[in-house]
Design a protein around this motif. Structure first.
Motif: not given
Length: 320
Positions: A90-115
């Motif tokens: 969540a912290a990394i996602a927020k940092a990307h939002s503040l920087g105007g970048f797409d967050s890697p946390t939104d990628e399907k590949k990463f979500k599968v890993l987190l699950q």
């Protein structure tokens, strides 16, 4: 088309709009900000992520999916709980939002890993335990209120429990937030974890027929001793035993609760115990939520500590 480009150049070069853009960035940052404790935790999480990236020669912002996957795998293999890993994400996602970048946390590949990490580690979080009302009354009655420290500590326990406060809310209380009357006490809340916009919120505290455990009379005595009409309610105590003017931190609120209730409890136990005891006494979810300021009944049920499998079990009502 050329006209549009020219207009665009004019807009960008406008000093007035450039200044407005700076203010816009400030408001965007405020919109993405959260509770103070959350922000503090995020700062630590981002520092850890940055150090890990530096150690491996990787870019933290924007981070690739593979970089983030490597980092959370490192956290999982280091024994971190799933909730901790999730907070880092969540912290990394927020940092990307503040920087105007797409967050890697939104990628399907990463979500599968987190699950997968959730399945292996489990997602059950350790919760602050609740105490019984009898134990709480006994502890409070035994506090020595002949000293400023004792009186202050009694206020923390009684107000924290009767008001279902978070420790950060207790720490943030000011004398001007207290509205005493013959009917009871109304406490006006500033911003909280679930009220980031500072909307008008209040908590009601009621008199107890037992003087030794009355939150309002105890608080009145404490405020009278402070001899002020504004400023922090909870303050630290000087070495000479007298009240200082320095606001007590939420960390110290937690330590004080543990001093009286034991290290297995936390300041959050005051809030969890309010919910549990109120529910056992027959209070419905809406009445509980009016004090805790929870937004949903789901959160109230999550806070309720009815873990005595024999005492709270419908199997005893089957008539067998």
């Amino acid at each position: 088309m050329a006209q549009s480009t020219e207009l665009s150049t004019t807009v960008v070069s406008s000093p007035a709009l450039a200044e407005l853009a700076e203010h816009t960035a400030k408001y965007v940052e405020a919109g993405l900000a959260g509770a103070a404790n959350t922000a503090k935790a995020y700062a630590g999480d981002l520092k850890r992520f940055g150090a890990w990236c530096a150690e491996h020669g990787l870019g933290p912002l924007p981070a690739s999916v593979d970089t983030l996957a490597g980092f959370v795998t490192y956290l999982a293999e280091s024994g971190k709980k799933y909730a901790t890993i999730e907070r880092h994400c969540a912290a990394i996602a927020k940092a990307h939002s503040l920087g105007g970048f797409d967050s890697p946390t939104d990628e399907k590949k990463f979500k599968v890993l987190l699950q997968g990490i959730a399945r292996v580690k489990g997602i059950r979080q350790k919760q602050a335990p609740a105490f019984s009302l009898a134990v709480f009354k006994r502890v409070v009655k035994n506090i020595d209120v002949s000293t400023p420290a004792g009186l202050r500590d009694k206020v923390i326990l009684l107000l924290g429990f009767s008001g279902a406060f978070r420790r950060s809310e207790l720490s943030a209380l000011n004398i001007e937030n207290l509205l005493f009357s013959e009917e009871g006490l109304i406490i006006e809340l500033a911003k909280s974890k679930t009220n980031q916009l500072g909307e008008a919120e209040e908590k009601a505290i009621f008199y107890s027929p037992e003087l030794a455990i009355c939150p309002i009379r105890t608080l009145r005595a404490w405020v009278k001793q402070l001899d002020r009409v504004n400023g922090p309610v909870l303050i630290s105590i000087k070495r000479n035993g007298q009240p200082s003017e320095r606001r007590l931190t939420d960390k110290h609120v937690n330590l004080i609760v543990q001093r009286y209730l034991g290290t297995s409890f936390t300041a959050h136990s005051l809030r969890a115990s309010f919910v549990t005891i109120a529910k056992l006494a027959g209070a419905d979810d809406s009445a509980v939520m009016n004090q805790t300021k929870h937004k949903t009944s789901t959160m109230v049920r999550r806070y309720t500590r009815l873990d005595n499998i024999r005492e709270h079990n419908a199997a005893s009502k089957l008539g067998l």
